[in-house]
Design a protein around this motif. Structure first.
Motif, short mmCIF file in Angstrom:
data_model
loop_
_atom_site.label_atom_id
_atom_site.label_comp_id
_atom_site.label_asym_id
_atom_site.label_seq_id
_atom_site.Cartn_x
_atom_site.Cartn_y
_atom_site.Cartn_z
N TYR A 147 -2.97 0.51 6.18
CA TYR A 147 -2.47 0.65 4.81
C TYR A 147 -0.94 0.59 4.74
O TYR A 147 -0.37 -0.14 3.92
CB TYR A 147 -2.98 1.96 4.21
N TYR A 148 -0.25 1.34 5.59
CA TYR A 148 1.22 1.38 5.50
C TYR A 148 1.84 0.02 5.81
O TYR A 148 2.87 -0.35 5.24
CB TYR A 148 1.80 2.43 6.45
N ASP A 149 1.20 -0.74 6.73
CA ASP A 149 1.73 -2.07 7.06
C ASP A 149 1.57 -3.03 5.90
O ASP A 149 2.27 -4.05 5.82
CB ASP A 149 1.01 -2.64 8.30
N LEU A 150 0.63 -2.72 5.00
CA LEU A 150 0.42 -3.55 3.81
C LEU A 150 1.27 -3.07 2.65
O LEU A 150 1.86 -3.86 1.91
CB LEU A 150 -1.06 -3.51 3.43
N ARG A 168 8.13 -8.99 5.01
CA ARG A 168 7.86 -10.43 4.89
C ARG A 168 6.42 -10.74 5.33
O ARG A 168 5.70 -11.50 4.67
CB ARG A 168 8.86 -11.20 5.76
N LYS A 169 6.01 -10.14 6.45
CA LYS A 169 4.66 -10.39 6.96
C LYS A 169 3.60 -9.88 5.98
O LYS A 169 2.60 -10.57 5.70
CB LYS A 169 4.49 -9.69 8.31
N ALA A 170 3.80 -8.68 5.43
CA ALA A 170 2.82 -8.10 4.50
C ALA A 170 2.69 -8.96 3.25
O ALA A 170 1.57 -9.22 2.77
CB ALA A 170 3.22 -6.68 4.14
N ASP A 181 5.74 -4.98 -4.43
CA ASP A 181 6.98 -4.91 -5.23
C ASP A 181 6.99 -3.68 -6.13
O ASP A 181 8.06 -3.14 -6.43
CB ASP A 181 7.09 -6.16 -6.11
N LEU A 182 5.80 -3.25 -6.55
CA LEU A 182 5.69 -2.15 -7.51
C LEU A 182 4.29 -1.56 -7.37
O LEU A 182 3.33 -2.29 -7.13
CB LEU A 182 5.88 -2.71 -8.93
N LEU A 235 -8.88 -16.43 -1.89
CA LEU A 235 -9.91 -15.88 -2.77
C LEU A 235 -9.95 -16.61 -4.12
O LEU A 235 -11.01 -16.94 -4.65
CB LEU A 235 -9.66 -14.39 -2.99
N LEU A 236 -8.76 -16.88 -4.67
CA LEU A 236 -8.66 -17.41 -6.04
C LEU A 236 -8.58 -18.93 -6.09
O LEU A 236 -8.78 -19.53 -7.16
CB LEU A 236 -7.41 -16.85 -6.73
N GLY A 237 -8.24 -19.56 -4.94
CA GLY A 237 -8.07 -21.00 -4.95
C GLY A 237 -6.92 -21.44 -5.83
O GLY A 237 -6.95 -22.50 -6.45
N THR A 238 -5.89 -20.59 -5.91
CA THR A 238 -4.72 -20.86 -6.75
C THR A 238 -3.47 -20.76 -5.90
O THR A 238 -3.36 -19.86 -5.06
CB THR A 238 -4.62 -19.82 -7.89
N ASP A 239 -2.54 -21.68 -6.12
CA ASP A 239 -1.28 -21.63 -5.38
C ASP A 239 -0.37 -20.60 -6.04
O ASP A 239 0.17 -20.83 -7.12
CB ASP A 239 -0.62 -23.02 -5.37
N ILE A 240 -0.23 -19.46 -5.42
CA ILE A 240 0.58 -18.36 -5.97
C ILE A 240 2.03 -18.55 -5.57
O ILE A 240 2.34 -18.84 -4.42
CB ILE A 240 0.09 -16.99 -5.46
N SER A 241 2.92 -18.36 -6.52
CA SER A 241 4.35 -18.51 -6.26
C SER A 241 4.84 -17.48 -5.24
O SER A 241 4.37 -16.34 -5.21
CB SER A 241 5.12 -18.34 -7.58
N GLU A 242 5.80 -17.90 -4.40
CA GLU A 242 6.36 -16.98 -3.39
C GLU A 242 7.04 -15.78 -4.03
O GLU A 242 7.11 -14.71 -3.42
CB GLU A 242 7.40 -17.74 -2.53
N ASP A 243 7.56 -15.96 -5.24
CA ASP A 243 8.26 -14.82 -5.87
C ASP A 243 7.37 -14.08 -6.88
O ASP A 243 7.85 -13.35 -7.73
CB ASP A 243 9.57 -15.27 -6.52
N ALA A 244 6.06 -14.28 -6.74
CA ALA A 244 5.12 -13.54 -7.61
C ALA A 244 5.32 -12.04 -7.40
O ALA A 244 5.72 -11.58 -6.34
CB ALA A 244 3.68 -13.92 -7.28
N LEU A 245 5.05 -11.29 -8.47
CA LEU A 245 5.17 -9.84 -8.42
C LEU A 245 3.86 -9.28 -7.85
O LEU A 245 2.79 -9.47 -8.43
CB LEU A 245 5.39 -9.32 -9.84
N ILE A 246 3.96 -8.59 -6.71
CA ILE A 246 2.76 -8.00 -6.10
C ILE A 246 2.72 -6.52 -6.48
O ILE A 246 3.61 -5.74 -6.12
CB ILE A 246 2.77 -8.17 -4.57
N VAL A 247 1.70 -6.18 -7.25
CA VAL A 247 1.55 -4.82 -7.80
C VAL A 247 0.29 -4.21 -7.20
O VAL A 247 -0.67 -4.93 -6.91
CB VAL A 247 1.45 -4.87 -9.34
N GLY A 248 0.27 -2.90 -7.01
CA GLY A 248 -0.94 -2.30 -6.43
C GLY A 248 -1.17 -0.87 -6.84
O GLY A 248 -0.25 -0.17 -7.29
#
Length: 557
Positions: free
Chosen positions: A423-426, A280-282, A431-432, A293-306
């Motif tokens: 890194y591991y804490d992030l 949850r914290k990450a 999500d993917l 950075l983007l000045g955009t309201d990102i949805s809480e359920d956005a897909l975080i990919v890396g």
């Protein structure tokens, strides 16, 4: 009936990455150390370069009482400048750090002797060859000093050297202390990596390449020479996957005696409520960073990919990852916003002051920062491959696009000035993940991902991807926790589409399906724990010790 494996009394391992985090070899050694320390308590010693002189090294706990008598002897009688202590990792094994710089004065003599003894060609050396070789030689001298002062002729001793960078020391031991059994592990052939990195097709033409000829063409003669001669002259030659073993056969003219697959430990993966809280914290940190950075309201359920790893733009598949994200912006089946991170250390300059100011504020922002793609300024902003490709693809990070891309070009060590989390804490908050490697001998990044229950996309040109296919009995699929994409020298576009389709498919899954996939990812990680893979090391020790015994017997006859 199974044969009884010969076990060493003492193990010494040398690597440039002992107490010195640079890449994947650090992960191999540091996660395996606990298992070996339990089986060989304080009879395993890691030898690394003392390249943090005068600076605080968080990985090394100095201890002046440890091996005190030998250390004083090494300094006074053998002229070795060593520090002894513990590697600050699980298991806290003993570490010996050596200052190799005094050996530069004898460099030409050392290289000449290596040519006379083993035909090692150092004539065309450049770049990091001298630095690595002087450390390697110094590591060999450390073992020689320790052996003569502390050990008995009846002791079974293993010396394992990692990568071409430690080859010179292994050959020195082979000549000077023939009673020590030597193992050389190549984690990637220098010439294979170079072929792939120079945009030459590696896989379709592997059978036709001559390693010696290619080393001349690619100006890699010295690194290739030390790697090849070490492989041919140690008691046991090893590598980390079958895909790299194919390279060894073709480019070094020597197949591995034992394949040492890279395992992992999960003792630092949080459990239960602690896992949920860290995740949850990450996620909060990543989404907040995106907003600032983007000045955009990102949805809480956005897909975080890396994606993450070394900055090898083609070899690590960073280019095809960006291409897939670009195609995803036009995918009508995408059901969620996507925030895609590239956590790859570049030529980083300063943390952005404008971003730091925003991160210090609690408010939400509705205007983007200038250059809303990157968290730290680079020294080469106008010649960076990630930024160049973002510009070429016209990825805008505009508020109305469903896919946003953020480049974090620093080591995530918790002290970068922006993210300030290890890194591991992030990683736990993603999500993917996507590791679409073209050249990947093993692939720790996808293995780390599934260890933190984050499903991943990789390719069958990675050792890890091939291993997953063998475990599953078919090409890994999203529902298995690891999607393994078929990749060749020429199917870049199909790989980009496969990544796009997998992310899109993942975005449409309900919570129950996602949980099932996360559980499957964790199950795969469990199969790669060191307790399962350490057996290959014991096979290598046995192989090396038996070879050593036969070699000495031949010499006596």
């Amino acid at each position: 009936m199974m044969k009884q494996l010969l076990k060493p009394d003492y193990i010494f391992e040398s690597s440039w990455e002992v107490c010195n985090k640079v890449g994947g070899i650090y992960t191999v050694l540091s996660t395996r150390a606990k298992t070996l320390q339990e089986d060989f308590p304080d009879r395993i010693f890691f030898i690394g370069p003392d390249c943090w002189k005068g600076k605080d090294n968080p990985s090394f706990i100095s201890d002046d009482e440890l091996l005190k008598a030998w250390r004083e002897h090494a300094v006074e009688k053998d002229g070795l400048n060593v520090r002894v202590g513990r590697w600050n990792i699980p298991g806290k094994p003993m570490a010996i750090l050596v200052d190799f710089t005094p050996f530069y004065a004898k460099k030409n003599d050392i290289y000449t002797q290596a040519w006379i003894d083993f035909n090692v060609d150092s004539l065309h050396a450049y770049g990091d060859y001298d630095e690595a070789s002087m450390f390697s030689y110094a590591a060999g001298k450390v073992l020689e000093s320790f052996y003569r002062f502390c050990l008995k002729p009846s002791d079974n001793v293993i010396y394992q050297a990692h990568e071409w960078m430690t080859g010179l020391g292994a050959l020195y031991i082979r000549k000077t202390l023939p009673q020590i059994a030597t193992i050389f592990t190549t984690h990637a052939t220098s010439i294979g990596r170079s072929i792939a990195g120079n945009n030459k097709p590696l896989y379709d033409y592997l059978f036709a390449y001559n390693g010696d000829q290619m080393s001349r063409e690619l100006n890699m003669e010295s690194k290739h020479s030390i790697e090849k001669q070490t492989a041919h002259n140690v008691d046991c030659f090893t590598t980390v996957s079958e895909i790299t073993n194919n390279e060894c056969k073709e480019l070094l003219d020597k197949p591995a005696d034992v394949v040492l697959m890279n395992g992992f430990e999960d003792d630092f993966v949080p459990k239960g409520d602690a896992f949920s809280e860290k995740r949850r914290k990450a996620r909060g940190v990543l989404l907040n960073l995106a907003n600032k950075l983007l000045g955009t309201d990102i949805s809480e359920d956005a897909l975080i990919v890396g994606t993450s790893g070394r900055y090898e733009f083609k070899n690590k598949g960073i280019n095809v990852y960006l291409e897939a994200l670009n195609r995803l912006t036009r995918d009508k089946n995408l059901k969620k916003e996507v925030v895609a991170f590239i956590n790859v250390p570049g030529w980083v300059g300063d943390a952005r002051e404008d971003l730091k100011e925003r991160l210090a504020s609690d408010k939400k922002f509705d205007t983007p920062l200038h250059v809303p793609f990157i968290t730290h300024w680079l020294h080469n902003m106008s010649h960076d491959q990630v930024l160049d490709m973002l510009k070429y693809l016209n990825i805008s990070n505009a508020a109305d696009t469903k896919v946003k891309v953020i480049f974090v070009p620093c080591y995530l060590d918790g002290r970068d000035g922006i993210v300030n989390m290890p890194y591991y804490d992030l990683l736990i908050g993603f999500d993917l993940t996507v590791y679409a490697s073209y050249y990947e001998p093993w692939g720790y990044t996808p293995l780390e991902s599934v260890a933190f229950h984050v499903p991943t996309i990789t390719t069958d040109l990675s050792g890890f991807g091939l291993w997953v296919n063998s475990v599953e009995g078919h090409y890994g699929m999203l529902e298995d926790g690891v999607k393994v994409i078929h990749r060749t020298d020429y199917n870049y576009s199909e790989v980009a589409d496969a990544i796009k389709d997998t992310v899109s498919e993942f975005s449409s899954l309900d919570g129950k399906d996602v949980l099932a996939i996360r559980q499957k990812a964790e199950n795969i990680a469990e199969k790669a724990l060191w307790k399962h893979f350490i057996k290959y090391y014991y096979e290598a020790y046995d192989f090396a010790l038996r070879n050593r015994t036969e070699r000495l017997a031949r010499k006596d006859n």
